[in-house]
Design an enzyme around this catalytic site. Structure first.
Site, PDB file in Angstrom:
ATOM      1  N   ASP A 105       0.029 -25.010  -5.602  1.00  0.00           N
ATOM      2  CA  ASP A 105       1.030 -25.007  -4.540  1.00  0.00           C
ATOM      3  C   ASP A 105       0.270 -24.826  -3.226  1.00  0.00           C
ATOM      4  OD1 ASP A 105       3.549 -24.612  -3.136  1.00  0.00           O
ATOM      5  OD2 ASP A 105       3.011 -22.492  -3.111  1.00  0.00           O
TER       6      ASP A 105
ATOM      7  N   CYS B 178       0.832  -1.197   0.000  1.00  0.00           N
ATOM      8  CA  CYS B 178       0.000   0.000   0.000  1.00  0.00           C
ATOM      9  C   CYS B 178       0.870   1.251   0.000  1.00  0.00           C
ATOM     10  CB  CYS B 178      -0.927   0.006   1.216  1.00  0.00           C
ATOM     11  SG  CYS B 178      -0.042   0.096   2.792  1.00  0.00           S
TER      12      CYS B 178
ATOM     13  N   ASP C  71       8.184 -22.329  -7.257  1.00  0.00           N
ATOM     14  CA  ASP C  71       7.106 -22.573  -8.214  1.00  0.00           C
ATOM     15  C   ASP C  71       7.386 -21.971  -9.588  1.00  0.00           C
ATOM     16  OD1 ASP C  71       5.492 -23.784  -6.211  1.00  0.00           O
ATOM     17  OD2 ASP C  71       4.914 -21.794  -5.496  1.00  0.00           O
TER      18      ASP C  71
ATOM     19  N   ASP D 273       3.109 -19.386  -5.861  1.00  0.00           N
ATOM     20  CA  ASP D 273       3.580 -18.054  -5.484  1.00  0.00           C
ATOM     21  C   ASP D 273       5.060 -17.974  -5.162  1.00  0.00           C
ATOM     22  OD1 ASP D 273       3.527 -19.441  -2.964  1.00  0.00           O
ATOM     23  OD2 ASP D 273       3.535 -17.473  -1.988  1.00  0.00           O
TER      24      ASP D 273
ATOM     25  N   CYS E   3       3.146   1.708   2.980  1.00  0.00           N
ATOM     26  CA  CYS E   3       4.408   0.952   2.886  1.00  0.00           C
ATOM     27  C   CYS E   3       5.445   1.753   2.090  1.00  0.00           C
ATOM     28  CB  CYS E   3       4.179  -0.402   2.220  1.00  0.00           C
ATOM     29  SG  CYS E   3       3.127  -1.528   3.153  1.00  0.00           S
TER      30      CYS E   3
END
Length: 730
Positions: free
Chosen positions: A451, A47, A633, A629, A50
């Protein structure tokens, strides 16, 4: 100001329009000497607050000259004074403040200015639209009966507007057509370029000879509609970058080498097998190696998906990309640079990317047949009329009409118009479509592979037995936990943020074991079961022991992501096979699989295992959707027929995926399948509309019953029909 990308900070070529250039501050930053430039990945920012927090911390750090955070890429571009501060100091400060951060290698990151081509296409589209409207106004006078000198004047004014407009706006088509012809092949831009140039050429000829009709409006209209389709298509592809490149950027560019007991900053490329390097707490391990000295805990979640740290002691084998959490480690290098496991994973992803790039979309299949057919038809029409009438001017006019009426405007809009409408619908549902062919591929899927950590679950341990723990015990444990960076300790502290046990003394963390202190004259420990003297259970737990009292277990579980059960059920209801592949241990994987009703699951999967499983399914004829994620992966995401990652995923995983899940809720996955299948049907309908239009209009043009102007109007009508049909996906 805060949402400047790393690309905005690098110098680039001149824009087609100075007004479309980046902001002056970005341009000035781009022209600076950034030899001290550092790129940091910030995977957990989400956001504007941050962004403000990270930038404030960076600007307050001595030695930082400039810092900009990009929320979309989750990166910070920092210009530092060498010798005053370092990337390690910046990542340590940000991590201590609660912003997970690690250094990326700027040399491995793509520096192409992705927004510049989009700006130029949009500008050409605007110029074509402006020119088209002005020429249409002039054409109204001609259509209203202007004759002789007045008609010629309007034609020449139209020419003065159309020729530079077509020359500028048509450059993307002309350049592509010329490149195709030089390579001895045909593409969609060849008939487009021929139609536009013939329309302009014939109009000039008619104007110079005081002809009744000129078709400058047709030429500019063609260019406008085709640019609209090209721009829509570009926007769906603009965010796609190379996942292999992003993965390579995760490799730490330098390490602290021990030479005669002295620490020396050394480039990874200069390390040799057998060298000793030192890794401090909070730093990412730069090479493959074996621990020679030190005890700590390692976060392997990027590589294996394991939610909990593992203990590291002498002789433990470590891999590049793992995070050292608690203690100082000395490693003996076994592989570095291109030989490391992280680099091998990047190569695995690159191979998968090359395989996926061979996918042929519906539009490409149509274009392969369309382009040569149009040329042959126009040439035969012109030759036939020339033999029939011996009138070159009439023959060229009719050939031009055939080229214009068959110009693939509707075909060019068929896919991007639907993809844009469908992307807008899914965006409102929380899904961002990155790839132009993602919807087509998603509609073909018959198997979904998930996952676990960070995908079906939030990847955050949650305290399960809080109700069974006395308040005083909870306060003591939470107070101890605040002194540790261990994920379970942080989860415990977060569960009871206001709880406090006054009187803690001699608080210290024991790397690889836990944290201990003195409280009310007793020795207290919070940590591993064997360290506090407890009997380990088959659950994820940390233990508290006060003096000689019995240890108390604090049990944790990874919480399911919102909508996970609904998403799995919706996919199963659509007849899709569901599979779970996780790098985590068997017990937590089995629990999540049972909770979601997934029978086909595997635990302890390495990245190469996941990629191999996806490849095996593909070879068996399945079309696989991979939802993941983590760094572990990335190869599987790239190898799959189509892939989805949450927005919280690591950079490399988000880049490798075709679709990004913007929120925490997985429920929109079912709607994505329905939208993808509807979009594919509408794309095929658009091709049918274009075909019906050509079946009706082309014979009229061949028979000489359609002038180039009438052909342009018919072409515009078909383009509008295709665009309106695309809106039905909403």
């Amino acid at each position: 100001m805060s949402d400047l990308s790393a690309d905005s900070l690098s110098p680039g070529g001149a824009s087609a329009c100075p007004a479309c250039a980046a902001a002056p501050l970005a341009e000035s930053l781009g022209s600076r000497d950034v030899r001290g430039g550092v790129v940091l990945s910030l995977p957990k920012i989400h956001c504007a607050a941050c962004i403000t927090g990270v930038e404030r911390l960076l600007h307050e750090t001595p030695g930082v000259r400039a810092a900009r955070v990009n929320l979309t890429l989750k990166r910070a571009q920092v210009e530092i004074e060498e010798g005053v501060t370092s990337a390690e100091a910046l990542t340590a400060r940000l991590t201590q403040a609660g912003f997970e951060a690690y250094e990326l290698d700027p040399g491995q990151l793509g520096n192409a200015e992705a927004d510049r081509p989009a700006r130029e296409l949009l500008m050409r589209l605007a110029v074509a639209g402006f020119a088209m409207m002005n020429i249409m106004l002039l054409s109204v006078a001609v259509w209203s009966g202007a004759e002789a000198a007045t008609r010629d004047m309007f034609h020449w004014i139209s020419a003065a507007i159309a020729i530079p407009a077509v020359g500028f706006c048509g450059q993307p088509f002309f350049a592509s057509a010329w490149a195709a012809l030089r390579g001895g092949r045909l593409n969609m831009d060849v008939p487009i370029s021929l139609a536009v140039l013939l329309a302009v050429g014939m109009s000039l000829y008619e104007t110079a000879h005081s002809g009744d009709h000129a078709y400058f409006d047709a030429a500019v209209s063609l260019t406008f509609f085709l640019l609209a389709g090209r721009y829509l298509d570009f926007r769906t592809r603009a965010s796609a970058r190379s996942a292999a490149q992003e993965l390579a950027a995760l490799e730490v560019p330098r390490a602290t080498k021990l030479v005669g007991g002295t620490e020396v900053q050394t480039a990874i490329a200069e390390l040799a097998v057998g060298d000793l390097i030192r890794v401090t707490p909070g730093a990412r391990i730069p090479t493959d190696g074996v621990i020679a000295e030190g005890v700590s805990e390692l976060d392997r979640s990027l590589l294996t998906g394991e939610t909990l740290p593992v203990q590291a002691r002498p002789d433990t084998v470590v891999s590049a990309g793992e995070m050292n959490l608690t203690g100082v480690l000395t490693l003996r290098v076994t592989a570095a640079g291109e030989d490391s496991s992280l680099h091998r994973m990047a190569e695995l992803v690159a191979v998968a990317e090359n395989a996926r790039s061979r996918y042929t979309s519906l539009a490409d299949k149509a274009a392969a047949l369309y382009a040569p057919g149009v040329h042959i038809l126009a040439a035969l029409t012109g030759l036939g009329w020339l033999l029939y009438s011996s009138d070159l001017r009439l023959s060229l006019n009719i050939a031009s009409a055939v080229l214009i009426i068959t110009c693939p405007c509707a075909l060019g809009l068929a896919v991007p118009a639907v993809v844009t409408a469908a992307s807008g619908r899914l965006f409102r549902r929380g899904l961002l479509i990155k790839s132009g062919t993602a919807l087509e591929r998603l509609a073909e899927v018959d198997t979904v592979v998930f996952d676990k950590t960070g995908t079906l679950t939030l990847g955050q341990p949650v305290l399960q037995n809080a109700d069974a723990i006395p308040a005083e015990t909870m306060a003591l444990a939470a107070s101890l936990a605040r002194g540790s960076a261990h994920p379970l300790a942080q989860a415990l502290a977060a569960h009871a943020p206001s709880a406090d046990a006054p009187g803690l003394e001699e608080l210290r963390e024991v790397p690889g074991h836990g944290i201990e202190a003195r409280w009310q004259g007793q020795h207290v420990r919070l940590g591993r079961a064997d360290w506090v003297g407890a009997q380990a259970r088959d659950v994820t737990a940390t233990w508290l022991r006060v003096g000689q009292a019995d240890p108390v277990a604090f049990e944790f579980a990874d919480a399911l992501r919102p909508g996970a059960a609904e998403a799995v059920e919706a996919l199963r209801a659509r007849g899709l096979a569901i599979k779970l592949l996780s790098g985590d241990a068997a017990a937590p994987v089995a629990r999540i699989a049972a909770e979601l009703g997934i029978d086909d699951w595997q635990a302890s999967c390495r990245p190469e295992d996941k990629a191999a499983d996806i490849a095996a399914l593909s070879e068996a004829g399945h079309r696989v959707l991979m939802v993941g994620d983590g760094l572990n992966d990335t190869a599987a995401l790239t190898a799959a027929h189509v892939s989805i990652s949450p927005a919280s995923a690591l950079d490399a995983a988000r880049v490798a995926s075709d679709v990004v899940l913007l929120g925490k809720d997985l429920a929109p996955l079912g709607d994505a399948f329905e939208t993808a299948r509807k979009s594919t049907r509408l794309i095929r309908q658009n091709f049918s509309i274009s075909t019906v239009y050509n079946v009706i209009a082309v014979p009229l043009a061949i028979a000489g019953l359609a002038t180039p102007l009438a052909a342009a109007l018919a072409m515009s009508l078909s383009s509008i029909s295709v665009s309106l049909n695309a809106l039905r996906v909403r």
